[in-house]
Design an enzyme around this catalytic site. Structure first.
Site, PDB file in Angstrom:
ATOM      1  N   ASN A   1       0.904  -1.256   0.210  1.00 23.54           N
ATOM      2  CA  ASN A   1       0.167  -0.168   0.049  1.00 23.54           C
ATOM      3  C   ASN A   1       0.919   1.211  -0.005  1.00 23.54           C
ATOM      4  O   ASN A   1       1.881   1.335   0.520  1.00 23.54           O
ATOM      5  CB  ASN A   1      -0.789   0.083   1.247  1.00 23.54           C
ATOM      6  CG  ASN A   1      -1.983  -1.004   1.385  1.00 23.54           C
ATOM      7  OD1 ASN A   1      -2.445  -1.404   0.209  1.00 23.54           O
ATOM      8  ND2 ASN A   1      -2.091  -1.221   2.624  1.00 23.54           N
TER       9      ASN A   1
ATOM     10  N   ASP B   1       0.978   4.506   2.020  1.00 23.71           N
ATOM     11  CA  ASP B   1       0.037   4.925   3.433  1.00 23.71           C
ATOM     12  C   ASP B   1       0.048   6.537   3.080  1.00 23.71           C
ATOM     13  O   ASP B   1       1.104   7.258   2.839  1.00 23.71           O
ATOM     14  CB  ASP B   1       1.340   4.541   4.513  1.00 23.71           C
ATOM     15  CG  ASP B   1       1.053   3.184   4.761  1.00 23.71           C
ATOM     16  OD1 ASP B   1       0.251   2.443   3.975  1.00 23.71           O
ATOM     17  OD2 ASP B   1       1.904   2.641   5.355  1.00 23.71           O
TER      18      ASP B   1
ATOM     19  N   LYS C   1       0.673  -4.358   4.956  1.00 22.93           N
ATOM     20  CA  LYS C   1       1.270  -5.264   5.769  1.00 22.93           C
ATOM     21  C   LYS C   1       2.214  -6.212   4.984  1.00 22.93           C
ATOM     22  O   LYS C   1       3.462  -6.539   5.851  1.00 22.93           O
ATOM     23  CB  LYS C   1       0.293  -6.070   6.690  1.00 22.93           C
ATOM     24  CG  LYS C   1      -0.601  -5.111   7.372  1.00 22.93           C
ATOM     25  CD  LYS C   1      -1.647  -5.849   8.166  1.00 22.93           C
ATOM     26  CE  LYS C   1      -2.976  -4.855   8.386  1.00 22.93           C
ATOM     27  NZ  LYS C   1      -2.338  -3.783   9.418  1.00 22.93           N
ATOM     28  N   GLY C   2       2.111  -6.888   4.003  1.00 22.92           N
ATOM     29  CA  GLY C   2       2.993  -7.773   3.267  1.00 22.92           C
ATOM     30  C   GLY C   2       4.273  -7.031   3.099  1.00 22.92           C
ATOM     31  O   GLY C   2       5.276  -7.453   3.210  1.00 22.92           O
ATOM     32  N   ALA C   3       4.336  -5.991   2.350  1.00 24.62           N
ATOM     33  CA  ALA C   3       5.504  -4.972   2.109  1.00 24.62           C
ATOM     34  C   ALA C   3       6.265  -4.846   3.097  1.00 24.62           C
ATOM     35  O   ALA C   3       7.529  -4.713   3.110  1.00 24.62           O
ATOM     36  CB  ALA C   3       5.115  -4.000   1.178  1.00 24.62           C
ATOM     37  N   ASN C   4       5.659  -4.351   4.396  1.00 23.78           N
ATOM     38  CA  ASN C   4       6.271  -3.988   5.327  1.00 23.78           C
ATOM     39  C   ASN C   4       7.036  -5.084   5.918  1.00 23.78           C
ATOM     40  O   ASN C   4       8.191  -4.873   6.478  1.00 23.78           O
ATOM     41  CB  ASN C   4       5.415  -3.490   6.389  1.00 23.78           C
ATOM     42  CG  ASN C   4       4.622  -2.168   6.130  1.00 23.78           C
ATOM     43  OD1 ASN C   4       5.004  -1.562   5.338  1.00 23.78           O
ATOM     44  ND2 ASN C   4       3.489  -1.923   6.816  1.00 23.78           N
TER      45      ASN C   4
ATOM     46  N   GLY D   1       3.859  -5.979  25.515  1.00 21.03           N
ATOM     47  CA  GLY D   1       4.638  -7.242  25.413  1.00 21.03           C
ATOM     48  C   GLY D   1       3.952  -8.043  24.431  1.00 21.03           C
ATOM     49  O   GLY D   1       3.114  -7.839  23.695  1.00 21.03           O
TER      50      GLY D   1
ATOM     51  N   ASP E   1       4.045  -5.434  11.858  1.00 19.56           N
ATOM     52  CA  ASP E   1       4.983  -6.058  10.834  1.00 19.56           C
ATOM     53  C   ASP E   1       6.366  -6.341  10.883  1.00 19.56           C
ATOM     54  O   ASP E   1       6.890  -7.431  10.463  1.00 19.56           O
ATOM     55  CB  ASP E   1       4.674  -5.288   9.430  1.00 19.56           C
ATOM     56  CG  ASP E   1       3.152  -4.914   9.330  1.00 19.56           C
ATOM     57  OD1 ASP E   1       2.426  -6.010   9.550  1.00 19.56           O
ATOM     58  OD2 ASP E   1       2.752  -3.988   8.825  1.00 19.56           O
TER      59      ASP E   1
ATOM     60  N   SER F   1      10.333   2.825   9.051  1.00 24.58           N
ATOM     61  CA  SER F   1      10.886   2.683  10.305  1.00 24.58           C
ATOM     62  C   SER F   1      11.773   1.300  10.802  1.00 24.58           C
ATOM     63  O   SER F   1      12.066   1.179  11.979  1.00 24.58           O
ATOM     64  CB  SER F   1       9.611   2.785  11.146  1.00 24.58           C
ATOM     65  OG  SER F   1       8.760   1.602  11.125  1.00 24.58           O
TER      66      SER F   1
HETATM   67  O1  RIB Z   1       0.320  -2.679   9.613  1.00 23.75           O
HETATM   68  C1  RIB Z   1       0.488  -1.421   8.962  1.00 23.75           C
HETATM   69  C2  RIB Z   1      -0.078  -1.469   7.699  1.00 23.75           C
HETATM   70  O2  RIB Z   1      -1.303  -1.637   7.498  1.00 23.75           O
HETATM   71  C3  RIB Z   1       0.107   0.092   7.056  1.00 23.75           C
HETATM   72  O3  RIB Z   1       1.536   0.156   6.168  1.00 23.75           O
HETATM   73  C4  RIB Z   1      -0.999   0.161   6.087  1.00 23.75           C
HETATM   74  O4  RIB Z   1      -0.672   0.159   4.814  1.00 23.75           O
HETATM   75  C5  RIB Z   1      -1.835  -1.053   6.380  1.00 23.75           C
HETATM   76  O5  RIB Z   1      -1.885  -2.010   5.445  1.00 23.75           O
END
Ligand code: RIB
Length: 304
Positions: free
Chosen positions: A12, A14, A41-44, A221, A249, A288
């Site tokens: 995505n 963001d 989420k996948g790309a992160n 935690g 992620d 990040s």
């Molecule tokens: O987990 C965070 C992600 O959730 C964001 O980067 C956003 O794109 C959503 O997919």
């Protein structure tokens, strides 16, 4: 060269507004900053893995818009193998995100091309999936595609880590075919009674056939539990959180790297928790993610 981790999931753009707090329904607030940054989420998870030094391939879809061009370019720049990413006519996925000054966030995802990651697309990438040391999945692509990915992994004997985000009901037949399951505090009650203690919830999930579970609890935690009966609560590292987008992620990407390196699950979860702690001290999702050197330095001063 170790086998790659293959991430099958969402990509995505963001669109992030910083606000004093999360607005109420019908309320207009004045924000302090706006960023357009790489997410999904996948790309992160893929970027977290790449920065920690493990080979990683991303399988998913982007639209044929400018966001698609930028997202593909940034994944390549991070060293992610993008050969499994299809370009599809129409828009790429976007996430409209508000990050409050206390670090909390709220997210609306419009899936775009992510909704078109279908079983045909996966079948075209069977060889990539079978080459994986582990496959990471989330629930931001169609559920049928996720279930098909799990079938392909089972046939190729590739272990699967499923992050049920955003949470959705899953069939009973699934449990014995995934190795690791990693819900957070809002997702876990979709799969086990909210009345259970964290430890009992983990044991109940493992009893369904999983190899291990991590119940992620954000700033509190995480509880890690393995099939051999061991379980450990890992309090979160104390850091100044400014942006928690992508922290879960980051945790999953780092957990997968440590498990692939042969670490014990409790040590692997500690490594992941440290990576996530570093990620919340910085803005952005992919931006990040810590590098291996940064994480090693952090772990040198924060032991188990
Ligand atoms: O987990 C965070 C992600 O959730 C964001 O980067 C956003 O794109 C959503 O997919």
């Amino acid at each position: 060269m170790p086998k790659p981790i293959v991430v099958i999931g969402s990509i995505n753009m963001d669109l992030v507004a910083r606000t004093p707090r999360i607005p109420l329904a019908g309320e207009t607030l004045t924000g302090s900053a706006f960023d357009t940054t790489s997410g999904g989420k996948g790309a992160n998870q893929a970027v977290a893995i790449a920065r920690l030094g493990h080979p990683v391939a991303m399988l998913g879809a982007l639209g044929n818009d400018v966001f698609g061009d930028a997202l593909l370019k940034s994944l390549k720049a991070e060293g992610v193998d993008t050969s499994g990413i299809s370009r599809i006519p129409g828009p790429s996925g976007v996430a409209q995100i508000q990050v409050a000054d206390n670090g909390q966030n709220s997210i609306v995802v419009v899936p775009g091309a992510n909704a078109k990651v279908d079983t045909t697309l996966l079948d075209q990438q069977k060889a990539l999936i079978a080459s994986a040391g582990m496959v990471l999945l989330q629930l931001e692509i169609p559920r049928d595609t996720v279930l098909h990915a799990i079938d392909l992994c089972a046939a190729a004997r590739v272990p699967v880590m499923l992050d049920p985000a955003p949470a959705a009901p899953l069939p009973e037949s699934l449990w014995s075919r995934i190795a690791w399951f990693t819900p957070n505090e809002t997702e876990a009650p979709v799969y086990v009674s909210a009345k259970l203690t964290v430890k009992d919830a983990a044991q109940q999930l493992i009893a369904r056939g999983l190899k291990g579970v991590v119940l992620k609890r954000g700033a509190e935690g995480a509880l890690v539990a393995a099939r051999d009966g061991r379980a450990k609560w890992l309090p979160a590292f104390k850091v100044k959180a400014i942006d928690s987008v992508g922290a879960g992620d980051c945790f999953n990407g780092a957990l997968a790297v440590a498990l692939m390196e042969g670490q014990d699950p409790i040590v692997a979860a500690h490594f992941a928790s440290a990576a996530a702690a570093l990620s919340v001290t910085r803005r952005g999702a992919q931006a990040s993610m810590p590098t291996r050197a940064e994480l090693d330095r952090f772990l040198d001063t924060h032991s188990l």
